[in-house]
Design an enzyme around this catalytic site. Structure first.
Site, PDB file in Angstrom:
ATOM      1  N   PRO A  82       0.903  -1.046   0.029  1.00 22.22           N
ATOM      2  CA  PRO A  82      -0.013   0.184   0.161  1.00 22.22           C
ATOM      3  C   PRO A  82       0.794   1.481   0.043  1.00 22.22           C
ATOM      4  O   PRO A  82       1.781   1.328   0.685  1.00 22.22           O
ATOM      5  CB  PRO A  82      -0.687  -0.030   1.384  1.00 22.22           C
ATOM      6  CG  PRO A  82      -0.780  -1.420   1.550  1.00 22.22           C
ATOM      7  CD  PRO A  82       0.628  -2.059   1.136  1.00 22.22           C
ATOM      8  N   GLU A  83       0.605   1.937  -1.137  1.00 20.75           N
ATOM      9  CA  GLU A  83       1.150   3.634  -0.885  1.00 20.75           C
ATOM     10  C   GLU A  83       0.245   4.714  -0.617  1.00 20.75           C
ATOM     11  O   GLU A  83      -1.023   4.004  -0.140  1.00 20.75           O
ATOM     12  CB  GLU A  83       1.941   3.807  -2.402  1.00 20.75           C
ATOM     13  CG  GLU A  83       2.759   2.628  -2.826  1.00 20.75           C
ATOM     14  CD  GLU A  83       3.268   2.737  -4.053  1.00 20.75           C
ATOM     15  OE1 GLU A  83       3.376   4.029  -4.565  1.00 20.75           O
ATOM     16  OE2 GLU A  83       3.607   1.657  -4.895  1.00 20.75           O
TER      17      GLU A  83
ATOM     18  N   ARG B 147      15.439  -2.168  -6.189  1.00 24.27           N
ATOM     19  CA  ARG B 147      14.066  -1.944  -6.490  1.00 24.27           C
ATOM     20  C   ARG B 147      13.808  -2.202  -8.351  1.00 24.27           C
ATOM     21  O   ARG B 147      14.280  -1.341  -9.074  1.00 24.27           O
ATOM     22  CB  ARG B 147      13.300  -0.809  -6.161  1.00 24.27           C
ATOM     23  CG  ARG B 147      13.291  -0.621  -4.737  1.00 24.27           C
ATOM     24  CD  ARG B 147      12.688  -1.716  -3.841  1.00 24.27           C
ATOM     25  NE  ARG B 147      11.183  -1.634  -4.006  1.00 24.27           N
ATOM     26  CZ  ARG B 147      10.389  -0.884  -3.536  1.00 24.27           C
ATOM     27  NH1 ARG B 147      10.590  -0.066  -2.453  1.00 24.27           N
ATOM     28  NH2 ARG B 147       9.137  -1.071  -3.761  1.00 24.27           N
TER      29      ARG B 147
ATOM     30  N   ARG C 256       1.484 -11.559   5.861  1.00 25.20           N
ATOM     31  CA  ARG C 256       2.835 -11.615   5.824  1.00 25.20           C
ATOM     32  C   ARG C 256       3.798 -10.924   6.795  1.00 25.20           C
ATOM     33  O   ARG C 256       4.747 -10.935   7.132  1.00 25.20           O
ATOM     34  CB  ARG C 256       3.344 -10.966   4.500  1.00 25.20           C
ATOM     35  CG  ARG C 256       2.978 -11.798   3.115  1.00 25.20           C
ATOM     36  CD  ARG C 256       3.706 -11.682   1.962  1.00 25.20           C
ATOM     37  NE  ARG C 256       5.267 -11.884   2.064  1.00 25.20           N
ATOM     38  CZ  ARG C 256       5.915 -11.769   1.113  1.00 25.20           C
ATOM     39  NH1 ARG C 256       5.580 -11.191   0.052  1.00 25.20           N
ATOM     40  NH2 ARG C 256       7.400 -12.090   1.179  1.00 25.20           N
TER      41      ARG C 256
ATOM     42  N   LYS D 249       2.580   6.809   4.157  1.00 25.12           N
ATOM     43  CA  LYS D 249       1.936   5.711   4.167  1.00 25.12           C
ATOM     44  C   LYS D 249       1.404   5.280   5.539  1.00 25.12           C
ATOM     45  O   LYS D 249       1.097   3.994   5.714  1.00 25.12           O
ATOM     46  CB  LYS D 249       2.831   4.567   3.606  1.00 25.12           C
ATOM     47  CG  LYS D 249       3.284   4.753   2.348  1.00 25.12           C
ATOM     48  CD  LYS D 249       4.430   4.000   1.815  1.00 25.12           C
ATOM     49  CE  LYS D 249       5.283   4.220   0.678  1.00 25.12           C
ATOM     50  NZ  LYS D 249       6.193   3.255   0.374  1.00 25.12           N
TER      51      LYS D 249
END
Ligand SMILES: [Zn+2]
Length: 270
Positions: A2-3, A259, A111, A53
């Site tokens: 989630p951003e 990334r 997770r 975030k």
């Protein structure tokens, strides 16, 4: 993961469900990342805010419940009789709901990359304490953003992901905004005009995503358990090997500072 748009979607949906209600009994999965859930309450929820975030649930005792969703964190309000599943990491009972029955605010995280904290009087820790202004903060000017980018010699995309010049941008919206303005992700120096265009593009792609309740790639769900719809709008993220929608050149991807990064070699030259 989630951003900003996904966290903002959750914030907007959560606000009317919990503001003005009291968090009472708490339960936490026995792990230091979730144990702070037990330090909350009983307290009245006064507001649900967000910075970058991070979700900030403001309580009436001058404290905030800080929630970072990590990769797979989600929140929902459920009837108290509903035990949830094995991936629930914390819950707080809510006083009697609009339907008359008891409810609970539940944090679920498969997770376990998310974490909970309780901050007192705005004393934050970790990334939240050092990150830049929120990307949608209207007081953040293009000039200030440009100066913040100039303070580092790292690749522009790496800087965005660091949360230092601006908070809330992750891999998806960084790739999308850089493509939109034709900036190579590995570029180390940006002009004032490029910084201004990049800030506009970041805000545009994230605002559009909020309208679509965020991007669901795998696990993200909103408070009502629904997928977002913004994944249908992505132009470059996850599209390596496909033609650029602007020029037809094959989109490429590489690992930049750890990334995966996707870009158009023609629209975003070095
Ligand atoms: Zn292109």
């Amino acid at each position: 993961m989630p951003e900003l748009p996904e966290v903002e979607t959750i914030r907007r949906q959560l606000e009317p469900l919990v503001v003005g209600r009291r968090l009472g009994e708490a339960w936490a999965f026995p792990h230091p990342k979730f144990r702070p859930a037990l330090d909350v309450g009983p307290a009245l929820v006064e507001r649900v805010g967000r910075r970058g975030k991070y979700l900030l649930v403001g309580l009436d005792d001058d404290r905030e419940l800080v929630i970072h969703l990590g990769m797979t964190g989600s929140l929902r309000v459920r009837p108290s009789g509903d035990p949830g599943d094995a991936y629930v990491r914390a819950w707080w009972s809510l006083d009697v709901g609009p339907g008359g029955g008891g409810e609970a605010l539940e944090y679920r995280d498969v997770r376990r990359f998310g974490r909970l904290a309780v901050a007192s009087g705005g004393a934050y820790a970790g990334t939240l304490a050092v990150q830049g202004p929120d990307a949608l903060d209207p007081s953040l000017t293009a000039e200030a953003f440009w100066r913040a980018l100039r303070a580092s010699r790292r690749a522009v995309k790496t800087q965005l992901l660091s949360q230092r010049p601006i908070a809330g941008v992750g891999n998806i919206y960084a790739d999308e905004a850089l493509w939109r303005v034709g900036l190579n992700p590995a570029r180390r120096a940006v002009t004032r005009a490029q910084a201004a265009a990049l800030l506009d593009a970041l805000r545009a792609v994230m605002t559009a995503s909020i309208r679509d309740r965020g991007t669901t790639l795998t696990s993200y769900r909103d408070v009502r358990g629904r997928e977002g719809r913004n994944q249908q709008r992505l132009e470059v993220y996850g599209q390596a090997g496909l033609p650029c929608s602007r020029c037809g050149t094959e989109l490429r991807s590489r690992v930049l500072d750890g990334r995966t990064t996707t870009w158009c070699p023609a629209c975003q030259p070095r």
